[in-house]
Structures are given as structure tokens and as C-alpha cells.
Design a protein around this motif. Sequence first.
Motif, PDB file in Angstrom:
ATOM      1  N   ASP A  47      36.592  44.532  37.989  1.00 31.39           N
ATOM      2  CA  ASP A  47      37.027  43.762  39.147  1.00 31.39           C
ATOM      3  C   ASP A  47      38.049  44.479  40.019  1.00 31.39           C
ATOM      4  O   ASP A  47      38.414  43.957  41.079  1.00 31.39           O
ATOM      5  CB  ASP A  47      37.583  42.415  38.691  1.00 31.39           C
ATOM      6  CG  ASP A  47      36.517  41.578  38.012  1.00 31.39           C
ATOM      7  OD1 ASP A  47      35.713  40.965  38.727  1.00 31.39           O
ATOM      8  OD2 ASP A  47      36.468  41.595  36.770  1.00 31.39           O
ATOM      9  N   PHE A  51      39.246  44.037  44.208  1.00 29.97           N
ATOM     10  CA  PHE A  51      40.623  43.975  44.686  1.00 29.97           C
ATOM     11  C   PHE A  51      40.882  45.041  45.750  1.00 29.97           C
ATOM     12  O   PHE A  51      41.498  44.770  46.788  1.00 29.97           O
ATOM     13  CB  PHE A  51      41.575  44.170  43.504  1.00 29.97           C
ATOM     14  CG  PHE A  51      43.006  43.840  43.813  1.00 29.97           C
ATOM     15  CD1 PHE A  51      43.477  42.545  43.669  1.00 29.97           C
ATOM     16  CD2 PHE A  51      43.880  44.827  44.245  1.00 29.97           C
ATOM     17  CE1 PHE A  51      44.805  42.237  43.956  1.00 29.97           C
ATOM     18  CE2 PHE A  51      45.197  44.526  44.530  1.00 29.97           C
ATOM     19  CZ  PHE A  51      45.670  43.222  44.388  1.00 29.97           C
ATOM     20  N   GLN A  54      38.737  44.262  49.025  1.00 33.66           N
ATOM     21  CA  GLN A  54      39.327  43.097  49.693  1.00 33.66           C
ATOM     22  C   GLN A  54      40.514  43.519  50.553  1.00 33.66           C
ATOM     23  O   GLN A  54      40.632  43.151  51.721  1.00 33.66           O
ATOM     24  CB  GLN A  54      39.771  42.092  48.641  1.00 33.66           C
ATOM     25  CG  GLN A  54      40.853  41.110  49.084  1.00 33.66           C
ATOM     26  CD  GLN A  54      40.293  39.910  49.803  1.00 33.66           C
ATOM     27  OE1 GLN A  54      39.113  39.618  49.666  1.00 33.66           O
ATOM     28  NE2 GLN A  54      41.130  39.212  50.552  1.00 33.66           N
ATOM     29  N   HIS A  55      41.414  44.293  49.989  1.00 39.16           N
ATOM     30  CA  HIS A  55      42.633  44.645  50.704  1.00 39.16           C
ATOM     31  C   HIS A  55      42.395  45.741  51.748  1.00 39.16           C
ATOM     32  O   HIS A  55      43.035  45.738  52.805  1.00 39.16           O
ATOM     33  CB  HIS A  55      43.722  45.036  49.706  1.00 39.16           C
ATOM     34  CG  HIS A  55      44.259  43.851  48.956  1.00 39.16           C
ATOM     35  ND1 HIS A  55      43.629  43.325  47.849  1.00 39.16           N
ATOM     36  CD2 HIS A  55      45.342  43.065  49.185  1.00 39.16           C
ATOM     37  CE1 HIS A  55      44.308  42.272  47.416  1.00 39.16           C
ATOM     38  NE2 HIS A  55      45.344  42.098  48.213  1.00 39.16           N
ATOM     39  N   TRP A 102      39.906  35.412  51.621  1.00 43.91           N
ATOM     40  CA  TRP A 102      40.534  34.938  50.385  1.00 43.91           C
ATOM     41  C   TRP A 102      39.525  34.267  49.463  1.00 43.91           C
ATOM     42  O   TRP A 102      39.707  34.251  48.235  1.00 43.91           O
ATOM     43  CB  TRP A 102      41.667  33.961  50.695  1.00 43.91           C
ATOM     44  CG  TRP A 102      42.869  34.604  51.325  1.00 43.91           C
ATOM     45  CD1 TRP A 102      43.389  34.349  52.563  1.00 43.91           C
ATOM     46  CD2 TRP A 102      43.705  35.626  50.753  1.00 43.91           C
ATOM     47  NE1 TRP A 102      44.489  35.144  52.799  1.00 43.91           N
ATOM     48  CE2 TRP A 102      44.706  35.929  51.699  1.00 43.91           C
ATOM     49  CE3 TRP A 102      43.705  36.295  49.524  1.00 43.91           C
ATOM     50  CZ2 TRP A 102      45.695  36.884  51.460  1.00 43.91           C
ATOM     51  CZ3 TRP A 102      44.684  37.257  49.279  1.00 43.91           C
ATOM     52  CH2 TRP A 102      45.662  37.533  50.248  1.00 43.91           C
ATOM     53  N   LEU A 105      38.252  36.915  47.075  1.00 42.25           N
ATOM     54  CA  LEU A 105      39.211  37.303  46.043  1.00 42.25           C
ATOM     55  C   LEU A 105      39.414  36.188  45.022  1.00 42.25           C
ATOM     56  O   LEU A 105      39.686  36.443  43.845  1.00 42.25           O
ATOM     57  CB  LEU A 105      40.547  37.678  46.683  1.00 42.25           C
ATOM     58  CG  LEU A 105      41.559  38.347  45.741  1.00 42.25           C
ATOM     59  CD1 LEU A 105      41.025  39.677  45.218  1.00 42.25           C
ATOM     60  CD2 LEU A 105      42.895  38.550  46.429  1.00 42.25           C
ATOM     61  N   TYR A 113      42.059  39.601  36.497  1.00 42.86           N
ATOM     62  CA  TYR A 113      43.188  40.212  37.199  1.00 42.86           C
ATOM     63  C   TYR A 113      44.144  40.887  36.216  1.00 42.86           C
ATOM     64  O   TYR A 113      44.623  42.003  36.463  1.00 42.86           O
ATOM     65  CB  TYR A 113      43.933  39.166  38.019  1.00 42.86           C
ATOM     66  CG  TYR A 113      45.132  39.733  38.738  1.00 42.86           C
ATOM     67  CD1 TYR A 113      44.976  40.578  39.840  1.00 42.86           C
ATOM     68  CD2 TYR A 113      46.421  39.440  38.312  1.00 42.86           C
ATOM     69  CE1 TYR A 113      46.081  41.117  40.494  1.00 42.86           C
ATOM     70  CE2 TYR A 113      47.533  39.974  38.963  1.00 42.86           C
ATOM     71  CZ  TYR A 113      47.354  40.802  40.056  1.00 42.86           C
ATOM     72  OH  TYR A 113      48.444  41.338  40.694  1.00 42.86           O
ATOM     73  N   THR A 243      45.329  31.129  46.630  1.00 40.33           N
ATOM     74  CA  THR A 243      44.568  32.147  45.898  1.00 40.33           C
ATOM     75  C   THR A 243      45.451  32.843  44.875  1.00 40.33           C
ATOM     76  O   THR A 243      45.034  33.064  43.730  1.00 40.33           O
ATOM     77  CB  THR A 243      43.972  33.182  46.871  1.00 40.33           C
ATOM     78  OG1 THR A 243      43.115  32.523  47.803  1.00 40.33           O
ATOM     79  CG2 THR A 243      43.175  34.243  46.121  1.00 40.33           C
TER      80      THR A 243
END
Length: 282
Positions: A47, A51, A54-55, A102, A105, A113, A243
Motif C-alpha cells: 500500500d 500513499f 496519492q500525495h 481522500w 486514500l 498504514y 481520513t
Amino acid sequence: MGCPVSPESVVHQEGAQLDFSRSMSYGDYLQLDAILNAQHPQSAAHDEMLFIVQHQTSELWMKLMLHELQAAIRCVAADEMSMAFKLLARVSRIMEQLVQAWTVLATMTPPEYSAMRPSLASSSGFQSYQYRCIEFGLGNKNPAMLQPHAHRPDLLARVQAAFEAPSLYDETLRLMARRGLPVPASHVERDWTQPYPASEAVEQAWLVVYRDPEQHWDLYQLGEKLTDLEDAFRLWRFRHVTTVERVIGFKRGTGGTGGVSYLRKMLDVVLFPELWRLRTEL
């Protein structure tokens, strides 16, 4: 029944270019090699790719948002209202994209995470210089937020410039004063690095606009564009905090903040206070 048509024949019939040995291709123009090879997970966790992407994509949207927001501020300062409206509408739509991000995520569960969190070390979205420039451009000035960028003089210079410049709302009030509306002198020329002080007099100036929109149509429209933008920004903040709480609970953030407790405080920040307060008076 006719003979099946091959994809190759369709491409040739439409005249599509297939040889890019001497011309620029789609990938060349978009620099896709650099973009698609910029993901370097620091752990074996599946995962972590989510992350990172996404960013990274959020930072790309923020790059465009800054491009449009800074242009909008210049347009308001120059009384170029039609273009300002176009740019601010686009900023709000970009913010909607960031809000929706969001939801992707949020598919990351707490154990997923936790498996990758050590690889983040002390890095955090709290340290995004582009986000800080956006906040400063929207008027949320805090000198403490310069410090995370002190180790990079080039980035610090960008954030410092946004910190010292009039915000979008500052330029809006200066425009209103140029139009003869009763904006107090304290809000036309001031220390732009200080947090914006809400003003009863500014609210009264906005009420003049909202009580006679036909007379002040472009300022009325500008007020609503600003309200749209803050509405979208509030949604982004809300989705951010929910989130984070969903994924990490009330653990401290990797950048040293209180995590959810810090983000909840940000929900109380109001960027354009008089535009919200005047609604009670109308």
C-alpha cells in the motif's frame, strides 16, 4: 456481414502518426518517464504505492492551483474581473479534485498504514511548501509555518514571498476601496504578514454590495466566487481530518503535529469571515 476491420487498418485510414523517431510523442511532451519513475517505495508494503501516488498527484493539482490562484490575485489587483472569475472558478474545481482524492486514500486500513509508516520517518504533508503557499495566498498567515522550509533556501524564498504578499482577500478589499466602498484604511494598507483581522466595517461594505447586486454586480460575483472557494476548502479540510482519523486514529502525525487534534483546529479557520457573517444580516 462485412469483413472485420483490423485496428491497424483503422489507424492507417485515419492518418495517425505511428513513427516518433523524429518528432515529439505524447510521452515526450508530458515527460512521462520522469513522472512514472518518480515512485520509490521505502518498504515492502503493497500500500505504500497508493500513499505515494496519492500525495504526488495532490502536489500536481496544487501546482496548478497555485498557478491559477496567483494569476487570480494579479487580476483582482488589476481590476480584470472577467478573467479573475474564470481563474477562481477553476481553483474551486481543482479543490474538488483534491477533496475526492481522500476517498482513495481512505481505502487504506490502519494495519496497512502501520506496515509502511516507519518508511515515512519525519516526512509529512504538513511540510508541503505548495500547500503553505496556497494557505498564505488565501490569507491564513502564520510565521511559524516558514520554519519547516528553512533547510531549503530556494523553497523558503517562495513561501516567504507568499507570506509577505497581499492575499486574495486583501486584494479584494483594496478593489472594493478603489470602487468607493467604505472599507477602512486599516484593511487597505497593513502588514500583510499578520493574520487577517475581521472587521464590522468590512462587513458593512460587503452588505452594500449584497443589498444592491445590480449596482455592484462584479463585486457581488467576486464575493460568491470567494464563498465557493472557501466552501470547497472547508470540505477538503473535513475530508482530510476524517481520513486521517479513519487510518491512524489519534496517533501523533509523522511530522510532529498532534495529528487529528491539530487538523480539527484547522476546521475552525475562516478565510473570508465577513462574507459568511453578512448572510445573517440579509
